[in-house]
Design an enzyme around this catalytic site. Sequence first.
Site, short mmCIF file in Angstrom:
data_model
loop_
_atom_site.label_atom_id
_atom_site.label_comp_id
_atom_site.label_asym_id
_atom_site.label_seq_id
_atom_site.Cartn_x
_atom_site.Cartn_y
_atom_site.Cartn_z
N ARG A 111 -7.11 -0.76 -7.95
CA ARG A 111 -7.12 0.42 -7.07
C ARG A 111 -7.30 1.67 -7.93
NH1 ARG A 111 -4.43 0.91 -1.88
NH2 ARG A 111 -5.76 2.39 -0.80
N ARG A 144 0.86 -1.18 0.00
CA ARG A 144 0.00 0.00 0.00
C ARG A 144 0.89 1.22 0.00
NH1 ARG A 144 2.33 0.99 3.78
NH2 ARG A 144 0.95 2.71 4.30
N GLY A 145 0.31 2.38 -0.19
CA GLY A 145 1.09 3.59 -0.37
C GLY A 145 1.23 3.83 -1.86
N ALA A 146 0.96 5.06 -2.28
CA ALA A 146 0.90 5.35 -3.71
C ALA A 146 2.15 4.93 -4.48
CB ALA A 146 0.60 6.84 -3.91
N GLN A 161 -2.90 1.91 10.04
CA GLN A 161 -1.57 1.90 9.42
C GLN A 161 -0.54 2.68 10.23
OE1 GLN A 161 -4.43 2.76 7.82
NE2 GLN A 161 -4.43 2.06 5.70
N ASN A 206 -5.85 12.30 0.64
CA ASN A 206 -5.02 11.40 1.46
C ASN A 206 -5.95 10.60 2.37
OD1 ASN A 206 -2.41 10.42 2.29
ND2 ASN A 206 -2.61 11.62 4.15
N LYS A 207 -5.35 9.75 3.15
CA LYS A 207 -6.10 8.86 4.05
C LYS A 207 -7.16 9.62 4.84
CE LYS A 207 -5.28 5.43 4.12
NZ LYS A 207 -5.83 4.43 3.22
N ASP A 232 -2.22 10.50 -1.61
CA ASP A 232 -2.42 9.53 -2.68
C ASP A 232 -2.59 10.23 -4.01
OD1 ASP A 232 -2.96 7.84 -0.28
OD2 ASP A 232 -3.37 6.37 -1.84
#
Lengths: 369, 369
Positions: free
Chosen positions: B90, B53-55, B203, B254-255, B244
């Site tokens: 995604r 995960r993570g762009a 996370q 973002n999150k 992201d």
Amino acid sequence: MKVNGTPTRTIWPSADGQSVEIIDQTKLPFAFETVELDTVNEAAHAIFDMLVRGAPLIGATAAYGMALAMKTDPSDANMARAYKTLFEARPTAVNLRWAIDEMKSTLDPIAPEDRFARAMQRAAEICDEDVAICSAIGDHGKELIQVAYEKAGKSRAVNVLTHCNAGWLATVDWGTAIAPIYKAHDAGIPVHVWVDETRPRNQGASLTAWELYQHGVAHTVIADNAGGHLMQRGKVDMCIVGTDRTTSIGDVCNKIGTYLKALAAKDNNVPFYVALPGPTIDWTLKQGRDIPIEERDATEVTEMTGKDHAGKLHTVRVVSEGSRAANPAFDVTPNYLVSKLITERGVCEPSEEGLRSLYPEQAGAWDDK
Amino acid sequence: MKVNGTPTRTIWPSADGQSVEIIDQTKLPFAFETVELDTVNEAAHAIFDMLVRGAPLIGATAAYGMALAMKTDPSDANMARAYKTLFEARPTAVNLRWAIDEMKSTLDPIAPEDRFARAMQRAAEICDEDVAICSAIGDHGKELIQVAYEKAGKSRAVNVLTHCNAGWLATVDWGTAIAPIYKAHDAGIPVHVWVDETRPRNQGASLTAWELYQHGVAHTVIADNAGGHLMQRGKVDMCIVGTDRTTSIGDVCNKIGTYLKALAAKDNNVPFYVALPGPTIDWTLKQGRDIPIEERDATEVTEMTGKDHAGKLHTVRVVSEGSRAANPAFDVTPNYLVSKLITERGVCEPSEEGLRSLYPEQAGAWDDK
């Protein structure tokens, strides 16, 4: 409100009048269990260990705690000890202080042998007064929901976001922030509640969700992180939260994270209402930033308790091993982020003038500042 | 960065060059396990199931996914299938789109029999480019921490709050938001990190805390609700978060929950920095409010996984039975809440002008709006 269809309060004297019973809220939502309190120490522990929580219920429990102390030793010295024991169980709770002050001034002029009976009676009155207060908060707040319903053309449910648990479980009955929702629901106004899970203790996911489910009110649990986004996208008509302590100018000390929702409400022109009973107001304090914030045990952040698929309870560590945690329990929402205060006497501006208009008898509180 | 003292990346080709290995991040922080990906479907599942995960890491994994598809069937038709499979894993991840576009344009002009070798090479280059980008972000961001350290009279650690995981685990190495922290730490500047646990997937508590601990950086995990209070009380010198997706005017997706921290930072004059690699910028989009927000499975909210005192993992339900949950995965922080953007090319204002100054070759992106 109802539990499995039966009207229930959060605290009530036992049948023989010698003790008091409470719901053990630490067991919710996984089990509905009641606990009998026989001594002031048991009452203090119930407060400290959060078997009871929520400012008004803490006050009611403390009142009964003073009464229980009078059962075996109604002396002045024991009354002072009981006062100290209860005060130290939760020093930031203003209702607690109010309740034990009230009990003390009721009992002080009475002969020791009459104190227990009078104390049990006064504690019961305090409970009934709380129910009346919460019911009145509900009636005033319901009107705000009614207005939102009409503004939406009566075409859909009114979406209310709430944080933590300021429902009937936090009071003796009705609740504070949730009272308007119950009143609206019972009056046939469709309401849907966004329930912040309210980390770290999850009172939203476990308590608010449980009581709304029991009463049949539509609701959806969300991570605390989600509320801002929902407001940005127009999915929240209003926020209603409770408060543990309100200052004389309307600053609000409530469960950690309340401030963040108030900021988001302001940024999105969503009304942010705070529901509070008069006894929650700390007339001796002006600035919320002066309120000391309780730092609770880090394990509340690092561990969580829940039920596995087989129905068994587990407490698990969710934070990486080796990492420490911090756990401030409350934050302060400055009055400029609050739209209105909803009290048992009506709705007012979050300001000295607003509170003065509803509580003129407290005018002296402002004079010495 | 280091794991148990060994320098490690999040993705690397296997020794025989026929597949690619990743860290299974769903197992962190409870276990450090690596997984071999042999096919494009395995790569897509690793992205969808958030093993990666993570762009930037999603982009790198997607690049290798395209390469793996070429191993058994290097036809144009299979390349198109692989592109679709990866894109749908995604859809909101801009780096993913960028990486598969890049792979496609690299492979299109090449004869099918040469495609696998070239694809593995190009995917490795994309990884190295990401490491260089993150290292540069770290260098630029480190200067902001240095300034804060000097502003505090070099008398104490600089307190940085971060949300979610934008550390090296979200990239190939270094990270984005955490890269400046690693660079500062490695340069001897004392840094302490407030780590938002980042519900619902945790996370922060599981990944950011794990990697900071592994690298020896001082940190404290907090509930997502706590950050506003800490800022009010002067305990946060700056926020640094990742993103992201960043729009051409500097709105930041973002999150979920990032927006709430940005509001609190603004309200308390705490600088709010967003660290991002150039490929994260979506030059085709201006307004963050137009970004579709992924709604993820409600069980991410209702259930949590952790380790009991005996070391056994359990997944437990933490929400009251009968209550449903909603789970929007991201939110948008409007550019007026962002202090600066930290990119591999330097630090700029969160605006069209700011981004134009660093990415003049993208000037055309604004012309047609």
